[in-house]
Design an enzyme around this catalytic site. Sequence first.
Site, mmCIF file in Angstrom:
data_model
loop_
_atom_site.group_PDB
_atom_site.id
_atom_site.type_symbol
_atom_site.label_atom_id
_atom_site.label_comp_id
_atom_site.label_asym_id
_atom_site.label_seq_id
_atom_site.Cartn_x
_atom_site.Cartn_y
_atom_site.Cartn_z
ATOM 1 N N CYS A 56 0.812 -1.319 0.058
ATOM 2 C CA CYS A 56 -0.136 0.500 0.428
ATOM 3 C C CYS A 56 0.603 1.309 0.342
ATOM 4 O O CYS A 56 1.985 1.470 0.029
ATOM 5 C CB CYS A 56 -0.892 -0.197 1.290
ATOM 6 N N CYS A 68 2.741 5.727 8.348
ATOM 7 C CA CYS A 68 1.634 6.165 7.328
ATOM 8 C C CYS A 68 0.920 7.064 7.918
ATOM 9 O O CYS A 68 0.438 7.341 8.556
ATOM 10 C CB CYS A 68 1.337 4.763 7.525
ATOM 11 N N GLU A 104 -0.229 0.349 16.617
ATOM 12 C CA GLU A 104 -0.134 1.265 16.222
ATOM 13 C C GLU A 104 -1.448 1.690 17.902
ATOM 14 O O GLU A 104 -1.119 2.534 17.624
ATOM 15 C CB GLU A 104 -1.569 0.871 14.803
ATOM 16 N N CYS A 122 -8.618 2.209 6.309
ATOM 17 C CA CYS A 122 -8.016 2.771 5.633
ATOM 18 C C CYS A 122 -8.293 2.451 4.232
ATOM 19 O O CYS A 122 -8.967 0.782 3.906
ATOM 20 C CB CYS A 122 -6.203 2.952 5.675
ATOM 21 N N HIS A 180 -0.320 -4.912 19.247
ATOM 22 C CA HIS A 180 -0.436 -4.599 18.019
ATOM 23 C C HIS A 180 0.170 -2.508 18.529
ATOM 24 O O HIS A 180 -0.299 -2.217 19.375
ATOM 25 C CB HIS A 180 -1.362 -4.009 17.257
ATOM 26 N N SER A 231 2.050 -5.318 3.751
ATOM 27 C CA SER A 231 3.588 -4.640 3.456
ATOM 28 C C SER A 231 4.007 -6.282 2.979
ATOM 29 O O SER A 231 5.567 -6.240 2.926
ATOM 30 C CB SER A 231 3.361 -4.809 5.328
ATOM 31 N N SER A 251 0.911 -9.593 10.738
ATOM 32 C CA SER A 251 0.622 -8.680 9.876
ATOM 33 C C SER A 251 -0.767 -8.471 10.100
ATOM 34 O O SER A 251 -1.486 -9.400 9.692
ATOM 35 C CB SER A 251 1.480 -8.829 8.173
ATOM 36 N N ASN A 263 -3.240 -6.450 8.456
ATOM 37 C CA ASN A 263 -3.430 -6.848 7.780
ATOM 38 C C ASN A 263 -3.986 -7.657 7.120
ATOM 39 O O ASN A 263 -4.782 -8.517 6.049
ATOM 40 C CB ASN A 263 -3.712 -5.502 6.501
#
Length: 302
Positions: free
Chosen positions: A12, A101, A131, A196, A129, A269, A224, A226
Site C-alpha cells: 500500500c 503512514c 498502532e 484505510c 499491536h 507489507s 501483519s 491486515n
Amino acid sequence: MEVLRITPRGYCHGVVDAFRIAKRVRESTDGPVHMLGQLVHNTHATDDLQEQGIKLVDPPNRLAGLDQIQGGTVIFTAHGVSPQVKGRAAELGLTAVDATCSDVVRTHELVVRLAEQGYDVIYIGRKGHPEPEGVIGEAPGKVHLVQDFEDIDGLQIANPRVAVTCQTTLSVWDTEDLINRVRDRYPQAEVHNEICRATQERQEAAVEAAKEVDVVIVVGSPRSSNSMRLVEVVKKLGGKPAHLVNDMEDIRPEWFEGVRRVGVTSGASTPSQLTRRVIEHIEAIEPRDSVPAQAAQDTAQA
C-alpha cells in the site's frame, strides 16, 4: 494448478513511503541507523532492510526499546509511535525520522482533537499491536482500547461526550459490528471509522474472489494485522478455506486435495517478488483427488 491473482494485493502507499524514507535515511546517514520495531510487519522486508544496514530494535515496549540504541538515527515505523516515545528519543539525543503512514497520522490527529474537545475515545484495535499503542499515547486516560464485545460491555464511561474510532488495518465487517455494539451502549457516540482504503479494497477483493475459487492463500507474516484479517474475512464472508503463508515452506499439500482453482492475495507489507514465488510454486502443483469438470457433468447426466 490454476491460480487467480487477486487484485489489489501487496504494498500500500504507506508501506512504499516507509521504504522510501528508510532508503533515503540509510543513504544519507554516516552513523548507525535503527528501526524501532519492524518498519512494516513482514519478516522478509525486515531482513532486507537489515541487509541494507538498518539495525532492528524490536522490544515489546517501544519506550523501553529506545534505551537499547546508543546514539545515531532511529526510524519510527509505519505503525506510528506515541508522543512519549518521540520525547524520549529527543532526551537521548537521537536523530528521529518518522515513517508513520499518513492514514495512521490522521488517526493520531483525530484522537488529539477529540480529547481536546472533551471526548472519551473508544478505540477498536488489536491488543499488543504497535498502532494502538501509539494512538493511545496521544491522550492517556481518555482513550479506551477494545478488541471484542466483552471489552465494550465492560466499559464504564460516565462522560456524555463519547467518540469511537479504530485501527486502520481491521476487518471492515467485524469493525462495523463492534461500532454497532458501541452505539448500543452509547447511542450518542460520534463515529469515526478509520479503516484505510487499502485495507478495505483488499478485503473486498478477496471476499469477492473467494466465490470463484476453492481455496485462498494469503501471503504475509503472522505479525501483519491486515494479512491476518484477509484470512479471517475470506473464511467468514467468502465461505472458503484460507491459509496464511510467510513463504513457500508454509504451504501444505493437503490444502490442495480436490482443488482445481486457487486464489492468491497478499498483505499490504508483503514484497511482490515473494508473492510471485508463491504463485509459481502453486501453479506447479498437479491437481489431485478431484474430478474434472466435464467428467463430473457426464456423471451427473448419467
